[in-house]
Write a protein that holds these residues in place. Sequence first.
Motif, PDB file in Angstrom:
ATOM      1  N   ILE A 188      58.637  53.680  38.276  1.00 19.77           N
ATOM      2  CA  ILE A 188      59.059  55.061  38.042  1.00 19.77           C
ATOM      3  C   ILE A 188      60.394  55.333  37.315  1.00 19.77           C
ATOM      4  N   PHE A 189      60.795  56.002  36.500  1.00 13.00           N
ATOM      5  CA  PHE A 189      62.120  56.586  36.303  1.00 13.00           C
ATOM      6  C   PHE A 189      62.110  57.838  36.000  1.00 13.00           C
ATOM      7  N   LEU A 201      63.702  51.848  46.273  1.00 14.21           N
ATOM      8  CA  LEU A 201      64.080  53.262  45.440  1.00 14.21           C
ATOM      9  C   LEU A 201      65.405  53.208  45.507  1.00 14.21           C
ATOM     10  N   THR A 202      65.792  53.736  44.391  1.00  7.49           N
ATOM     11  CA  THR A 202      67.318  54.061  44.166  1.00  7.49           C
ATOM     12  C   THR A 202      67.662  55.424  43.747  1.00  7.49           C
ATOM     13  N   ILE A 203      68.402  56.106  44.398  1.00  6.45           N
ATOM     14  CA  ILE A 203      68.756  57.528  44.060  1.00  6.45           C
ATOM     15  C   ILE A 203      70.410  57.581  43.592  1.00  6.45           C
ATOM     16  N   ALA A 204      70.560  58.049  42.565  1.00  9.03           N
ATOM     17  CA  ALA A 204      71.773  57.860  41.785  1.00  9.03           C
ATOM     18  C   ALA A 204      72.253  59.185  41.165  1.00  9.03           C
ATOM     19  N   PHE A 205      73.446  59.260  41.223  1.00 16.87           N
ATOM     20  CA  PHE A 205      74.041  60.575  40.492  1.00 16.87           C
ATOM     21  C   PHE A 205      74.916  60.406  39.462  1.00 16.87           C
ATOM     22  N   HIS A 245      64.975  55.698  40.608  1.00 20.29           N
ATOM     23  CA  HIS A 245      64.152  54.670  40.038  1.00 20.29           C
ATOM     24  C   HIS A 245      63.583  54.197  41.329  1.00 20.29           C
ATOM     25  N   ILE A 246      62.058  53.982  41.175  1.00 14.38           N
ATOM     26  CA  ILE A 246      61.210  53.521  42.330  1.00 14.38           C
ATOM     27  C   ILE A 246      60.582  52.386  41.524  1.00 14.38           C
ATOM     28  N   THR A 303      59.184  58.678  33.434  1.00 15.91           N
ATOM     29  CA  THR A 303      58.485  57.614  32.767  1.00 15.91           C
ATOM     30  C   THR A 303      58.155  56.551  33.451  1.00 15.91           C
ATOM     31  N   HIS A 304      57.013  56.021  33.184  1.00 11.67           N
ATOM     32  CA  HIS A 304      56.364  54.907  33.934  1.00 11.67           C
ATOM     33  C   HIS A 304      56.240  53.475  33.132  1.00 11.67           C
TER      34      HIS A 304
END
Length: 300
Positions: free
Chosen positions: A16-17, A55-59, A97-98, A127-128
Motif C-alpha cells: 500500500i502506498f 512499514l516506511t514513514i517518510a517526509f 509504504h506498507i 494505491t495498492h
Amino acid sequence: MKPQTAIEPDSIKAAIFIEADIRNGQTDQIQTACRESLDALEKLQQKYPDALLGLTIAFGSSFWKSLNHPEEGSEIKPFKPLGNGLAPATQHDLMFHIQSLRPDVNFSLGMAVLAAFGDSIQVHDETHGFRWVEDRGLDGFVDGTENPKGDDILAVATIAQDKPDAGGSYVLLQKYRHDLNKWSKVSLADQEAAVGRSKEDNEEFSKEVRLPDSHLGRVNIKENGVGLDIVRRSLPYGTVSGEHGLMFIAYCGTLYNIETQLLSMFGERDGKTDLLLKHLSSAVSGAYYYAPSVERLQNL
C-alpha cells in the motif's frame, strides 16, 4: 541505527502506498502518531511473523526541514518537473509504504496508521500494488532484475552507519500509468529493444546492441566505473477493466543516484528520453521523501 522495515525485504506480494499532507500546527500529533504506528507495526509483526510485514514513514523536504535536524537527510528537496512536463511534480509532506506477503495484514496496518495520524493529515492518494506472475510488470517483462541482493540491499538503500543520519534513506515515489492497448501493438522485437532485455527469458542485451534510449540504456549508469545503484520496491497496480500501471518506489543512501537516473530517463542529460515513455508509460506523479531511521522516527 535501524532502517525502516519496508526497505529490505524483496520477496513481498503486496503493498500500500499512501501520500498525504500535514495540516498546519500538527507537529506534536505527527510525532505521537509515528510512535503509535511503530507500536502497531510491532504488534502485527508478532501476530503474523511469517508475513514479513514492513512499514516506511517518510517526509517531504518542507516538513522534514521544519523539524530542524540539519545534519540528517541533508540531500532532501522537493521533486521538480522533468522533461518539459513528462515527469510531473506532485510533492506531498508524508508518505507511507506498507508491504508484506499478505494484503490483509497490510490493510490492517494501514488502518492502524491512519487512525494514529487521524485528522492531522489529509490523504491525497492511496494505491495498492500487487506482485504479478513470475515477478513481471504488466508490460510482461520481469521487474527488479537489477536490484542489489543480500547484504548489498541495505548498503545501497540506506545511509552508512558512520553518518549522523545512519539508517536513513532517500525515497522516490512515482506512479506510472500504462497504455497496454498501445503496448500490445508494438512488435516483440521493438518491445525488447525499448526495454533492453529479452521478454521471455529476461536476458540483458549487451551494450553493443542495446539502444542508448532503451530503458536499460537510460538507467544503467556508471560513473568512474561504479554503478549508480538503487533499491526498487515497485509493484504493478490496477484493475482488470480499468487503469493499469506501476507504482515505482526506490530507496537509496543518496538522492544523487535516484535523481541521476531520472534526469537520464526524461531527457535532461542528453535530450534522449526513455523509449518506454514513448511506447507504454506516462508518469502521473512524482515526489521525493526522506525516511529517517527507526530511532529517529521514535524521537522526531
